[in-house]
Design an enzyme around this catalytic site. Structure first.
Site, PDB file in Angstrom:
ATOM      1  N   ASP A   3      20.233   3.542 -17.331  1.00 16.37           N
ATOM      2  CA  ASP A   3      20.044   2.771 -16.150  1.00 16.37           C
ATOM      3  C   ASP A   3      21.416   3.417 -15.411  1.00 16.37           C
ATOM      4  O   ASP A   3      22.502   2.948 -15.689  1.00 16.37           O
ATOM      5  CB  ASP A   3      20.263   1.193 -16.159  1.00 16.37           C
ATOM      6  CG  ASP A   3      20.115   0.565 -14.905  1.00 16.37           C
ATOM      7  OD1 ASP A   3      19.929   1.264 -13.819  1.00 16.37           O
ATOM      8  OD2 ASP A   3      19.918  -0.559 -14.834  1.00 16.37           O
ATOM      9  N   TRP A  62      23.181  -6.419 -16.794  1.00 13.95           N
ATOM     10  CA  TRP A  62      22.577  -6.830 -15.364  1.00 13.95           C
ATOM     11  C   TRP A  62      21.341  -7.740 -15.731  1.00 13.95           C
ATOM     12  O   TRP A  62      20.537  -7.514 -16.640  1.00 13.95           O
ATOM     13  CB  TRP A  62      22.203  -5.592 -14.644  1.00 13.95           C
ATOM     14  CG  TRP A  62      21.651  -5.876 -13.331  1.00 13.95           C
ATOM     15  CD1 TRP A  62      22.024  -6.773 -12.411  1.00 13.95           C
ATOM     16  CD2 TRP A  62      20.284  -5.460 -12.970  1.00 13.95           C
ATOM     17  NE1 TRP A  62      21.201  -6.669 -11.200  1.00 13.95           N
ATOM     18  CE2 TRP A  62      19.944  -5.765 -11.623  1.00 13.95           C
ATOM     19  CE3 TRP A  62      19.452  -4.362 -13.582  1.00 13.95           C
ATOM     20  CZ2 TRP A  62      18.858  -5.195 -10.880  1.00 13.95           C
ATOM     21  CZ3 TRP A  62      18.263  -4.075 -12.846  1.00 13.95           C
ATOM     22  CH2 TRP A  62      17.873  -4.302 -11.442  1.00 13.95           C
ATOM     23  N   LYS A  90      23.515   1.974  -3.974  1.00  8.44           N
ATOM     24  CA  LYS A  90      24.766   1.966  -3.674  1.00  8.44           C
ATOM     25  C   LYS A  90      25.549   3.249  -3.140  1.00  8.44           C
ATOM     26  O   LYS A  90      26.236   3.124  -2.225  1.00  8.44           O
ATOM     27  CB  LYS A  90      25.628   1.606  -5.030  1.00  8.44           C
ATOM     28  CG  LYS A  90      25.715   0.098  -5.166  1.00  8.44           C
ATOM     29  CD  LYS A  90      24.345  -0.453  -5.825  1.00  8.44           C
ATOM     30  CE  LYS A  90      24.719  -2.067  -6.198  1.00  8.44           C
ATOM     31  NZ  LYS A  90      23.416  -2.496  -6.393  1.00  8.44           N
TER      32      LYS A  90
END
Length: 405
Positions: A215, A133, A251
């Site tokens: 993460d 990312w 999310k």
């Protein structure tokens, strides 16, 4: 002359620029496979039904007010979030060696974690997967880390994990280097280590005395099973690692714009927790002072209610199942149209994203010729696919692979 004449024009952020271009495009059959946000079968954003229910209950609760939250956040939220991640059988939780810090989504967790490690432990070296990312590098660079290094992760040749290169690079990392690990549903590749490979990674990190910073942005999005998707983190905790875990609830709760995150901190000695909390408090006070309450109250309300928590898990499974189905349909369409190459990786990968194997020129061709918006890396968001557009996307891929670009 303005004092700001020396300020240069910064490059656009690709995913947001892509989304802007998509919104301005008037082409009838355009498809947005860039943005990392869930969409329904009709291509629309989805507010989880359980979230709607919680918001209504909170709005009618006259006991709530708009006072400041504590600097480290809403404890009912942080405790529930850490428990969700580590599970009720966690030794660290049972021994009170865990605490959470509410932050501004996963990004904020990474930032305050990076700041703490830099200011308190003197960390200046960070490793993140290649690819990863994009914000990982930006966050640590802006925090003052002087050595930003990649470890090998993705194999273009095999369209899967390069575990050999991964382990070799970790073995070369200096002691106390911070290692960013995607907990589940790796972004952008959708490719995760197996249980055996996680054990190998843990062995190297333990031997090299590396600091583990997970993460975790997609718990539930990989398999639809909250516990299954937390296996990697729980495995490291079971082995006694001290670590940080950045949890995002954008999310899996659909709370993208509420910016709710929890930094779960696992230590070996709970007597040290007041010291750590005091330093996190000072760091956060100097950044944003304290976090917003609305999103955290929604999550706390749901996770601390048995029935609502089950409803939420069902909502998450609904999203995960649709993504899995879109993978199957895309692969099926590509194979039916005889797209060049092997497309097993589409269904072997997991989570929201697929690393298709298209290169930069091909990805740009998909945008310009077919109005299918995707990142230059070849990453597609499975959430942007529907049963109505998957055939169009597959045919566009075939055209792109056979065109003279």
């Amino acid at each position: 002359m303005s004092k700001f004449n020396s300020v240069s024009l910064g490059p656009p952020i690709e995913v947001f620029e892509l989304n802007r271009a998509y919104n301005e495009d008037t082409f009838k059959n355009k498809v947005n496979l860039g943005v990392g946000a869930y969409r329904t079968e009709n291509g629309e954003p989805w507010v989880l039904p359980v979230v709607r229910q919680a918001e209504k209950a909170l709005a009618n609760d006259e006991s709530l007010n708009k006072e400041y939250l504590p600097v480290l956040g809403l404890e009912a939220f942080t405790k529930a979030a850490s428990l969700l991640l580590l599970g009720a059988n966690s030794s660290a939780i049972k021994e009170n060696r865990v605490f959470g810090i509410q932050s501004l989504s996963g990004t904020g967790c990474l930032k305050i974690g990076a700041e703490f490690l830099h200011s308190q432990l003197g960390c200046s070296v960070v490793y993140y997967p290649k690819p990863t990312w994009e914000n990982h590098k930006l966050l640590f660079r802006n925090t003052g880390y002087t050595e930003l290094r990649e470890y090998r992760y993705w194999s273009d040749k095999n369209r899967g994990l390069d575990i050999k290169g991964f382990l070799e690079d970790l073995n070369q990392a200096p002691e106390n280097a911070v290692i960013i690990l995607h907990a589940v549903a790796h972004n952008p590749t959708g490719c995760d280590p197996t249980e055996e490979e996680w054990a190998q990674i843990a062995d190297v990190m333990e031997a090299r005395k590396l600091f583990c910073f997970f993460d975790c942005a997609y718990q539930g999005f990989s398999s639809g099973d909250i516990d299954k998707d937390a296996k990697a983190v729980r495995y490291f905790e079971s082995r006694g690692f001290e670590m940080f875990i950045a949890q995002s609830f954008a999310k899996n709760f659909g709370l993208y714009n509420e910016r709710v995150g929890n930094l779960t901190v696992v230590v070996k000695d709970n007597a040290l927790i007041p010291h750590l909390k005091s330093q996190f408090t000072l760091n956060i006070r100097g950044m944003y002072s304290n976090p917003p309450s609305h999103g955290a109250r929604i999550i706390a309300y749901i996770l601390n209610n048995v029935d609502l928590c089950e409803q939420w898990k069902n909502n998450v499974k609904t999203m995960a199942d649709r993504l899995i189905q879109m993978r199957k349909e895309l692969r099926g369409a590509l194979e039916r149209l005889r797209a060049p190459g092997n497309w097993e990786h589409i269904t072997n990968q997991i989570g929201m994203f697929s690393y298709t194997g298209l290169d930069e020129a091909q990805s740009e061709y998909m945008v310009k010729k077919h109005h299918i918006y995707m990142l230059k890396s070849g990453r597609m968001s499975m959430a942007g696919l529907t049963s109505k557009n998957v055939e169009y996307v597959a045919s566009a891929v075939v055209d792109t692979l056979t065109a003279k670009i």
